[in-house]
Design a protein around this motif. Structure first.
Motif, PDB file in Angstrom:
ATOM      1  N   MET A  29      42.679  41.335  53.554  1.00  0.00           N
ATOM      2  CA  MET A  29      42.076  42.462  54.273  1.00  0.00           C
ATOM      3  C   MET A  29      43.089  43.598  54.359  1.00  0.00           C
ATOM      4  N   LEU A  30      42.638  44.807  54.101  1.00  0.00           N
ATOM      5  CA  LEU A  30      43.530  45.954  54.172  1.00  0.00           C
ATOM      6  C   LEU A  30      43.874  46.265  55.620  1.00  0.00           C
ATOM      7  N   PRO A  31      45.088  46.772  55.883  1.00  0.00           N
ATOM      8  CA  PRO A  31      45.480  47.077  57.250  1.00  0.00           C
ATOM      9  C   PRO A  31      44.670  48.235  57.810  1.00  0.00           C
ATOM     10  N   MET A  71      46.263  41.542  37.728  1.00  0.00           N
ATOM     11  CA  MET A  71      46.138  41.477  39.183  1.00  0.00           C
ATOM     12  C   MET A  71      44.680  41.276  39.597  1.00  0.00           C
ATOM     13  N   SER A  72      43.769  41.938  38.888  1.00  0.00           N
ATOM     14  CA  SER A  72      42.349  41.794  39.232  1.00  0.00           C
ATOM     15  C   SER A  72      41.862  40.373  38.955  1.00  0.00           C
ATOM     16  N   MET A  73      42.378  39.750  37.881  1.00  0.00           N
ATOM     17  CA  MET A  73      42.007  38.366  37.582  1.00  0.00           C
ATOM     18  C   MET A  73      42.532  37.415  38.667  1.00  0.00           C
ATOM     19  N   THR A 115      41.714  34.010  43.549  1.00  0.00           N
ATOM     20  CA  THR A 115      42.212  33.620  44.871  1.00  0.00           C
ATOM     21  C   THR A 115      41.500  34.318  46.017  1.00  0.00           C
ATOM     22  N   GLY A 116      40.834  35.444  45.735  1.00  0.00           N
ATOM     23  CA  GLY A 116      40.105  36.156  46.778  1.00  0.00           C
ATOM     24  C   GLY A 116      40.972  36.966  47.704  1.00  0.00           C
ATOM     25  N   SER A 117      42.205  37.294  47.296  1.00  0.00           N
ATOM     26  CA  SER A 117      43.091  38.061  48.172  1.00  0.00           C
ATOM     27  C   SER A 117      44.025  38.939  47.343  1.00  0.00           C
ATOM     28  N   LEU A 118      44.445  40.043  47.954  1.00  0.00           N
ATOM     29  CA  LEU A 118      45.451  40.924  47.354  1.00  0.00           C
ATOM     30  C   LEU A 118      46.823  40.709  47.978  1.00  0.00           C
ATOM     31  N   GLN A 119      46.876  39.938  49.054  1.00  0.00           N
ATOM     32  CA  GLN A 119      48.127  39.697  49.759  1.00  0.00           C
ATOM     33  C   GLN A 119      48.861  38.531  49.096  1.00  0.00           C
ATOM     34  N   LEU A 120      50.148  38.716  48.824  1.00  0.00           N
ATOM     35  CA  LEU A 120      50.897  37.726  48.049  1.00  0.00           C
ATOM     36  C   LEU A 120      50.990  36.384  48.769  1.00  0.00           C
TER      37      LEU A 120
END
Length: 482
Positions: free
Chosen positions: A1-3, A180-182, A187-192
């Motif tokens: 989730m974006l901040p 990154m999109s793959m 994983t369903g997340s952008l957070q490492l």
């Protein structure tokens, strides 16, 4: 989730980045009102900004991990160590670049502003806690670098280099973004941290590994690793040497930070797969970089292929995929940045208006004309070749030990063989300085006192830091405790 909520604690964590950002804009505005005769003030202010940024970073030096903006920005010992190294090498770039740019009527405020914006991008890269933050930092670095390479607009070689860099860089950024999109899809997340938690038991392992492959291509391009090195020799040769000095040194620190964040902090649970990929990239870089460098007569192209081989050594540490390997790779990245800055500074030292001194033959007879500087260039070549007790030897030893610890004996043996091959082209420079007669008037030192002092300190540091290499290595181990 974006901040969605920004707190004062978030802003406090980003004080060095906010300061560099505001200072870069302020410097650009101040430079608009300065006459060309007073542009030295821009140079002084840029150095002052680096000193202040270093003080702000050191004042709140991290002892653990501090997250900001819902985890999309992280400050830890590794990021602070890399930032401090970036400040120091960037300061060397400014000192080395000033007389070179003045002699070629390129001494403009844009040089300093673009480098500061690039520095801001690199600071974001090494502190990225999410793929969005990392990509924003990467693009800020890339766009600033394209502008720097194209600074000399009337120079055909510089314009051609900028176009090649831009086109191939855009392609690599697209591949990285696709990877990154793959990974996001798997994983369903952008957070490492979330990616790390999900990578080991994702329901889409094929999509995840496909994303990792594309991501590795982007990382390899930014490092200049073979076989994604095609841009590097042409850009190094075509760009103004002061710009080559920057893009050949400081961004390697940020590239290491990016690789660590994406690979370990992100997809660390599948390191048995990407570790092998990194090992093969290391092998290709070692072979291609060292073998092709043997045929070079242009010193800048020689250093370009030397860079490719050094990236191979650095990848040996990353391939270990443990804290031992990461600390060795960080040690190598810092050591190489210092060596590369000195190597390109040797070209600037002998350059003058109308003469670039970018051929190996231009160093002929330097021992007879200026024995002290010939000795300093000898220090640089010996360190790059990995001759003890210089810094480069301990850096190579650290990554070879990391490869052995990971069971990659074949890669360690290959690196030793390639290091022996690499010694030959460094010896060509030494032979030209000490055993060949100069053509015409021979090499001349016309650099100002600041450049001479910085070059002397930089070259001698390769010996001093080699003698006290354990202290620097402990600093890197502190960032990655075993």
């Amino acid at each position: 989730m974006l901040p969605t909520i920004t707190t004062s604690a978030d802003l406090h964590t980003l004080i060095p980045e906010l300061f560099v950002c505001a200072s870069a804009f302020a410097l650009l505005m101040v430079d608009l009102f300065l006459s060309p005769q007073r542009r030295s003030l821009t140079h002084f202010l840029a150095l002052l900004i680096l000193v202040a940024a270093a003080v702000l970073t050191a004042r709140d030096m991290a002892t653990g991990q501090t997250f900001a903006f819902s985890g999309f920005f992280v400050r830890d010992i590794a990021s602070d160590v890399l930032k401090m190294a970036m400040y120091g090498v960037t300061a060397l770039v400014f000192v080395y670049g000033k007389p070179y740019l003045q002699e070629r009527d390129l001494f403009k405020g844009e040089f300093y502003a673009l480098i500061l914006f690039a520095l801001l991008g690199m600071m974001l890269m090494v502190s990225a806690g999410g793929m969005v933050t990392l990509y924003l930092g990467l693009e800020l670095l890339a766009l600033s670098s394209y502008g720097l390479v194209a600074m000399d607009r009337d120079n055909y070689a510089s314009s051609e280099a900028a176009m090649k860099y831009f086109i191939l860089g855009a392609m690599a950024s697209g591949l990285l973004l696709y990877g990154m999109s793959m990974i996001y899809g798997a994983t369903g997340s952008l957070q490492l941290s979330d990616i790390h938690a999900a990578a080991g038991h994702t329901g889409e392992p094929t999509m995840l590994m496909l994303g990792v492959v594309f991501m590795l291509v982007g990382i390899a391009f930014k490092f200049g690793a073979a076989p994604f090195h095609m841009w590097l020799p042409d850009v190094y040769e075509g760009a103004p040497t002061a710009v080559t000095l920057f893009i050949g040194s400081v961004p390697k620190l940020a590239a290491f930070g990016m690789a660590y964040r994406l690979l370990e902090s992100g997809v660390g649970p599948v390191d048995q797969h990407w570790g092998q990929m990194i090992a093969w990239l290391a092998a290709a870089s070692l072979i291609i970089g060292n073998v092709i460098a043997l045929a070079q007569t242009n010193f800048k192209r020689l250093l370009a292929y030397s860079t490719i081989s050094h990236v191979g050594f650095l990848f040996m540490g990353l391939a270990n995929a443990t804290n031992v390997g990461y600390s060795a790779a960080m040690f190598y990245a810092i050591s190489y940045a210092i060596m590369a800055a000195a190597g390109f500074a040797a070209i600037i030292l002998l350059s003058r208006r109308g003469f670039e001194s970018d051929k190996i033959s231009d160093f002929r007879g330097l021992w007879q004309r200026n024995p002290m500087y010939a000795l300093l260039v000898l220090f640089i070549m010996a360190s790059m070749a990995g001759v003890p007790p210089f810094l480069g030897f301990w850096a190579k030893l650290a990554v070879i030990q990391a490869a052995l610890a990971a069971g990659m004996t074949w890669l360690a043996v290959l690196s030793v063989v390639c290091a022996v091959i690499g010694a030959f082209y460094y010896l060509r420079v030494i032979r030209a300085m000490f055993f060949e007669e100069a053509e015409g008037a021979g090499p001349q030192i016309n650099a100002d006192s600041h450049l001479r002092a910085a070059f002397t300190i930089n070259a001698c540091a390769l010996l001093v830091l080699g003698v006290f290499a354990e202290q620097l290595m402990n600093w890197c181990r502190l960032a990655f405790p075993a």
